[in-house]
Scaffold this active site. Structure first.
Site, PDB file in Angstrom:
ATOM      1  N   ASP A 175      -8.653   6.198  -0.308  1.00  0.00           N
ATOM      2  CA  ASP A 175      -9.443   6.991   0.624  1.00  0.00           C
ATOM      3  C   ASP A 175     -10.885   6.997   0.115  1.00  0.00           C
ATOM      4  OD1 ASP A 175     -10.044   9.003   2.613  1.00  0.00           O
ATOM      5  OD2 ASP A 175     -10.049  10.428   0.952  1.00  0.00           O
ATOM      6  N   ASP A 187      -6.662  12.406  -1.805  1.00  0.00           N
ATOM      7  CA  ASP A 187      -6.822  13.724  -2.415  1.00  0.00           C
ATOM      8  C   ASP A 187      -5.534  14.531  -2.390  1.00  0.00           C
ATOM      9  OD1 ASP A 187      -6.561  14.641   0.167  1.00  0.00           O
ATOM     10  OD2 ASP A 187      -8.643  15.251   0.394  1.00  0.00           O
TER      11      ASP A 187
END
Length: 761
Positions: free
Chosen positions: A438, A637
């Site tokens: 990401d 995350d």
């Protein structure tokens, strides 16, 4: 007692080899309601899934011939108890080993010395006499079997009678056979064929000594494999200084409750998780995150139990205590990973469950073959070779090959800030071919920051930044907040701005200390009649980097061009380079616009970009990348990226010491640094390589030496393997496997955090 939760952990005592593991697992899986059971020889633990009464599980283990007790899954003190128990067991083994050695040494000298040294043979024959020498050996060997050797018979004979023989059964049968034959040779020699009357007390006694030596060395090495857990447990102080009734008192850590105010002096460890309510200091969080640079802790900052306060004094309000602290959660994660089983272990389990019965059959066939086809004295040779087969073939090394490497590897990972939630992730991560990351918060800092500020002639940086920050302080936009933060970080006092106005689609303007300040896009400058061409080259460069430039005008003059962006983390380029060095492709999956994503990818050397995708679109992107490249690890995350983390073959969550996204990920990177990804993959490769070395040694050792012990080399070369040498070789094989696993403690990460010592363990 009511049924247990979905997962129950048991401490299982009495297991000595891989066949024990198989029997305990089989006994637990046979309990109605058990979905699965996994037993680990190195940690001496069983994990059972299914809603089953605890008594039923304990009874099943007891019936299989082992002792079990429940482990509190929330208790962080479990490792302390286990360490104390292992230390006590090491003490018992050491005493038994010394006693056995003291008793066996004269037996060995009397028998083997008489065989090997002619002068010794004459001395024994003329001063003691062979019959008296044999009687002395009988007494000493009997004492060895009755006392230090008793542990093998107490466990091994009942297991044999249950038709579930284990390592203890092999040692018990082998030593009793040698001892029993010798007793007959002394007290009823007429029962033996002519030429076969001989004693083998030295074999029985020395086998006990060597097997105890192997057990003792194993126990010491096992203690070292769990040192990572012990160090983590040791990070938490035993006492805390708490403000009670207006005064400071020292109380046991277990008595601290959430809401308590704790006083923390310079150099002390933080007792529990909390929030700073008074004072300012730097805290060394390297024990939790693997990052050595101390972190500033002003009022309102969170602190983690086990970390070390530096120079300042702090008052901390406790927010989490006991099993709910970050440190306790880390310990549980490491313990769970150490207790896990890899796919590679399934083959070992299937083989070793039937290995001991097969060995006993091989020993019986060896005995019969020597009796029927062997030279004289056939009975003696048959006995010696059968005992050698029993002793050398113990599958201890097979049972320890995988779990010890997992224990050391996951423990080393914890020291580097890499937490494996599941042991299986170790094997899956090794075979990864592509790493998808990401962007926001993983490759980048995750928050906008002022990255560029270039001035027109006649303007000073601090003055322009002060004026622009004053205007932007009136705006709620994230870009505005980044500019104000940059001014404050530079120590610039931001004045009040008046007559603030937001010009839709253009920018903002305000009066600051009698000066007119306008901030906005290039079209705003053109609308004000200002020529932005002086910054054309800078604007082109910023555009190429995926940044949108802003312009500032002061009192009707073009003053500066600036850009706000989510900056790439300083250690990201090195981490990407380390992944490429490991032979992996790197893909970026982001919801950001394609232009910005492509610019960042070009700068970092990322191989593939998937941009402008929503969270649910990330799952499709992960599927496409898996189909195109093979096994995939996704790094995110752990919160926004939970679906993608779950879809990936291995999910790695970039976490922090106070907020670990553990539910969706298989691996948690405590430091928040992308450098943890190549470290985790390299550690995975090293650990699986270590396991394969161990398994090769264990299987090759048994495959090669069982036939030698049976006597296959005798017809061609006249070579026989003494039971004593067999016992020594068997013990050494386990110690070799443990020693090889311990090499992982010196694992050096390919992308060490700044300041990390090479090979730190």
């Amino acid at each position: 007692m009511s049924p247990t939760n979905a997962t129950t952990e048991l401490s299982v005592e009495g297991m000595t080899c891989a066949s024990c593991v198989g029997r305990v697992e089989r006994a637990l899986r046979a309990v109605p309601g058990v979905d699965d059971a996994s037993v680990n020889l190195a940690t001496e633990r069983a994990r059972v899934q299914g809603a089953v009464p605890l008594e039923a599980l304990l009874a099943a283990v007891d019936k299989a011939g082992y002792d079990a007790r429940p482990i509190d899954p929330e208790g962080a003190a479990v490792a302390d108890d286990a360490a104390a128990r292992r230390e006590a067991e090491r003490g018992v083994l050491r005493r038994e080993l010394l006693l056995a050695a003291a008793l066996a040494f004269p037996v060995f000298i009397l028998e083997m010395g008489a065989h090997l040294v002619p002068a010794m043979h004459h001395w024994v024959e003329h001063s003691l006499g062979m019959q008296r020498s044999w009687l002395i050996q009988f007494v000493l060997a009997t004492l060895v079997l009755l006392f230090p050797g008793r542990r093998f018979h107490v466990a091994g004979i009942p297991a044999l009678l249950r038709l579930a023989p284990d390592m203890n059964s092999l040692v018990a049968v082998g030593t009793l056979a040698a001892w029993g034959y010798s007793v007959v040779a002394i007290f009823a020699p007429g029962l033996l064929p002519a030429g076969t009357v001989n004693v083998y007390y030295e074999a029985a006694a020395v086998i006990v000594v060597l097997v105890l030596l192997g057990r003792y060395l194993e126990a010491r090495a096992k203690g070292r494999t769990s040192e990572a857990i012990q160090r983590l447990v040791g990070l938490q102080p035993k006492l805390a200084r708490v403000v009670r009734g207006g005064r400071s008192v020292e109380i046991p850590i277990d008595d601290v409750v959430p809401g308590d105010l704790l006083e923390l002096r310079p150099g002390e460890r933080v007792p529990v998780d909390g929030e700073v309510v008074e004072g300012r200091s730097f805290v060394d969080e390297s024990m939790i995150t693997g990052e050595p640079v101390p972190v500033e802790k002003p009022v309102g900052a969170a602190v983690v139990g086990g970390t070390v306060n530096q120079q300042g004094a702090l008052t901390v309000r406790a927010t989490a205590v006991g099993a709910h602290t970050v440190l306790a959660r880390i310990i549980r994660l490491v313990e769970q990973a150490q207790g896990g089983k890899l796919p590679i272990q399934a083959l070992v389990d299937r083989v070793t469950l039937w290995f001991v019965p097969a060995v006993m059959l091989a020993a019986l066939l060896t005995f019969l073959a020597w009796m029927l086809f062997g030279p004289e004295p056939a009975l003696g040779l048959a006995l010696v070779n059968a005992v050698a087969v029993l002793i050398i073939a113990c599958p201890c090394a097979m049972g320890l090959a995988t779990p010890t490497s997992i224990m050391v590897g996951t423990g080393r990972g914890a020291e580097l800030g890499v937490l494996f939630r599941k042991g299986e992730a170790l094997q899956l991560l090794r075979d990864t071919t592509v790493v998808a990351v990401d962007k926001t918060g993983t490759l980048t800092e995750g928050r906008p920051a002022l990255t560029d500020l270039e001035l027109a002639e006649g303007f000073a940086r601090d003055e322009v930044l002060r004026l622009v920050a004053a205007v932007e302080s009136r705006s709620e936009h994230p870009i505005a907040r980044a500019i104000v933060d940059a001014a404050e970080a530079a120590g610039i006092a931001v004045p009040e701005a008046g007559d603030f106005e937001s010009v839709t689609g253009m920018g903002v303007c305000a009066g600051v200390g009698g000066r007119r300040v306008e901030v906005g896009a290039d079209r705003y400058m053109r609308a004000l009649g200002l020529d932005a061409d002086a910054f054309a080259a800078t604007a082109a460069r910023l555009g190429g980097e995926g940044k949108s430039p802003l312009y500032a005008a002061v009192d009707g003059r073009l003053a500066a061009i600036l850009a706000v962006a989510d900056p790439v983390k300083p250690d990201t380029p090195a981490a990407i380079a380390a992944l490429h060095a490991l032979g992996l492709k790197v893909a970026m999956v982001t919801g950001d616009n394609a232009r910005t994503a492509q610019a960042i990818a070009a700068r970092l050397g990322i191989d593939e970009v998937v941009a402008e995708v929503l969270p649910e679109g990330k799952v499709d992107a992960v599927r496409r990348l898996k189909a195109a490249h093979g096994r995939l690890a996704f790094v995110g995350d752990g919160i926004n990226d939970a679906p993608a983390l779950a879809e990936a073959d291995v999910g790695l969550a970039i976490g922090t010491g106070t907020d670990i996204a553990v539910e969706a990920a298989d691996v948690v990177l405590m430091s928040g640094s992308l450098q943890g990804v190549p470290n985790a993959i390299a550690l995975s490769k090293a650990t699986i390589g270590n396991i394969r070395q161990n398994l090769f040694w264990a299987f090759a050792y048994n495959t090669a030496l069982v036939p030698v012990a049976a006597g296959v080399l005798y017809p061609a070369f006249g070579i026989l393997l003494s039971p004593i040498l067999a016992a020594g070789a068997m013990s050494l094989s386990s110690v070799f496997v443990l020693g090889n696993a311990l090499r992982l403690r010196g694992f050096t990460p390919p992308a060490p955090a700044a300041g990390m010592e090479e090979g730190q363990a």
